[in-house]
Design a protein around this motif. Structure first.
Motif, mmCIF file in Angstrom:
data_model
loop_
_atom_site.group_PDB
_atom_site.id
_atom_site.type_symbol
_atom_site.label_atom_id
_atom_site.label_comp_id
_atom_site.label_asym_id
_atom_site.label_seq_id
_atom_site.Cartn_x
_atom_site.Cartn_y
_atom_site.Cartn_z
ATOM 1 N N ASP A 187 36.572 36.576 28.346
ATOM 2 C CA ASP A 187 37.211 36.394 29.646
ATOM 3 C C ASP A 187 38.696 36.083 29.499
ATOM 4 O O ASP A 187 39.480 36.375 30.402
ATOM 5 C CB ASP A 187 36.528 35.258 30.417
ATOM 6 N N ARG A 246 40.541 37.882 32.341
ATOM 7 C CA ARG A 246 39.730 38.899 33.030
ATOM 8 C C ARG A 246 38.808 38.231 34.051
ATOM 9 O O ARG A 246 38.097 37.278 33.732
ATOM 10 C CB ARG A 246 38.883 39.676 32.021
ATOM 11 N N PRO A 285 35.821 39.388 36.804
ATOM 12 C CA PRO A 285 35.026 40.509 37.327
ATOM 13 C C PRO A 285 35.041 40.550 38.853
ATOM 14 O O PRO A 285 35.069 39.516 39.520
ATOM 15 C CB PRO A 285 33.614 40.220 36.787
ATOM 16 N N SER A 297 37.301 44.964 37.450
ATOM 17 C CA SER A 297 37.780 43.693 36.896
ATOM 18 C C SER A 297 39.259 43.535 37.221
ATOM 19 O O SER A 297 40.017 44.505 37.227
ATOM 20 C CB SER A 297 37.565 43.649 35.378
ATOM 21 N N ASN A 309 39.550 49.079 33.635
ATOM 22 C CA ASN A 309 38.348 48.442 34.176
ATOM 23 C C ASN A 309 37.519 47.913 33.007
ATOM 24 O O ASN A 309 36.954 48.687 32.233
ATOM 25 C CB ASN A 309 37.522 49.433 34.999
ATOM 26 N N ASN A 345 34.920 45.774 33.383
ATOM 27 C CA ASN A 345 33.642 45.297 33.895
ATOM 28 C C ASN A 345 32.537 46.197 33.339
ATOM 29 O O ASN A 345 32.439 47.372 33.685
ATOM 30 C CB ASN A 345 33.631 45.322 35.426
#
Length: 328
Positions: free
Chosen positions: A17, A29, A31, A48, A124, A126
């Protein structure tokens, strides 16, 4: 295979994260769930949000360890790479330029020399969005019914004209159904008569003639039709059982959807090189697959989460490798 610091940050953002770059700052990061725009009927996949915190500059060895394990260089060489990267970033920003970090975003100095970060719209991280894409629902056009209504209203609607048609249709359908039932009953009766002849009467007459030729004084034992019928049913049952036993067994399909990911790349060539490297280390089932715009390299596939976690502990603790679990 030499990778850049930006690529190392991008790879770590899939599993962390927060990725701290000592001396520069931290990439965080967050989400974001899937979004629905009711006005445009557009569905956006999970994504994200990447932010930058210039206050988190504490020295940790996350990136250093990643470079040592991924490239195979010494710890001093990894620290030297990181020092040059941070120096180049500050020199570029001081000259008024933006520092472009591939697949992450850009860094620059603001009016008051504060560090500004702009996320790459295509980035992205996620993992729930792997294999998904945004889509919009098109409204279904209503079929015009005005002409159909006009034709319906202009046709005769009186009960006297409609009733005979429905009655005639129902009567014809009933008549056809009755014919079908009688035809089926007649065919069934014909088949049963043939079976009765070949199973009961013909063997019975043959046995009588043969018995009369050998001994005229011997009496023929009468045949019980119920017993013979039960024998016929038993023969048919045994034949059906034999046919079912000869049918091929269903094939069990192995649906191993859990993977342990070793790394991800934006091009196929480095992913293929990593697969070959893993196979040389003993991971004979290593493979690559494309998810979205990136190539993922996996150690192996697993059927249950328990197997995957057990294998991941061995990869990390025994063999000193990195990896994370991905479920479809």
């Amino acid at each position: 295979m030499m990778i850049s610091i930006a690529e190392a940050i991008s790879d770590l953002l899939f599993v962390r994260d927060t990725v701290v770059v000592p001396g520069l700052g931290a990439f965080v990061r967050k989400p974001c769930s899937a979004q629905v725009d009711l006005e445009t009927n557009r569905f956006s996949m999970p994504s994200s949000e990447i932010s930058f915190d210039a206050g988190l500059r504490e020295d940790n060895d996350m990136i250093i360890k990643y470079l040592v394990n991924e490239i195979g260089i010494s710890e001093n060489e990894a620290k030297r790479m990181l020092f040059h990267f941070v120096s180049d970033c500050f020199n570029s920003m001081k000259s008024g330029q933006k520092v472009q970090l591939k697949d992450i975003g850009s860094l620059s100095f603001g009016p008051e020399n504060e560090m500004l970060f702009e996320q790459d719209p295509a980035a992205n991280y996620n993992t729930d969005a792997f294999g998904l894409s945004d889509f919009a629902l098109e409204p279904v056009a209503n079929e015009p019914i005005e002409e159909h209504i006009e034709e319906t209203t202009s046709a005769p609607t009186s009960a006297e004209n409609e009733a005979p048609v429905e009655e005639k249709h129902d009567e014809g359908g009933t008549r056809e159904l009755g014919k079908g039932v009688w035809a089926f009953m007649f065919a069934l009766l014909f088949i049963m008569s043939g079976l009765l002849y070949f199973k009961v009467y013909r063997p019975h007459f043959f046995n009588e003639e043969q018995t009369a030729a050998t001994s005229a004084d011997t009496e023929v034992e009468p045949v019980d039709p119920q017993v013979l019928a039960e024998e016929m049913v038993g023969d048919l049952t045994r034949q059906i059982i034999r046919e079912e036993q000869t049918l091929p067994l269903p094939v069990t399909v192995n649906n191993d959807t859990i993977r342990i990911i070793a790394g991800c790349y934006d091009r196929e060539e480095p992913a293929e090189r990593m697969v070959n490297s893993l196979k040389n280390k003993g991971y004979v089932n290593a493979f690559k697959e494309k998810r979205g715009e990136r190539w993922f390299v996996a150690y192996d596939r697993y059927h249950t989460e328990e197997e995957a976690h057990k294998a991941l502990r061995e990869i990390r603790e025994v063999r000193g490798e990195k990896g994370w679990i991905l479920k479809d």
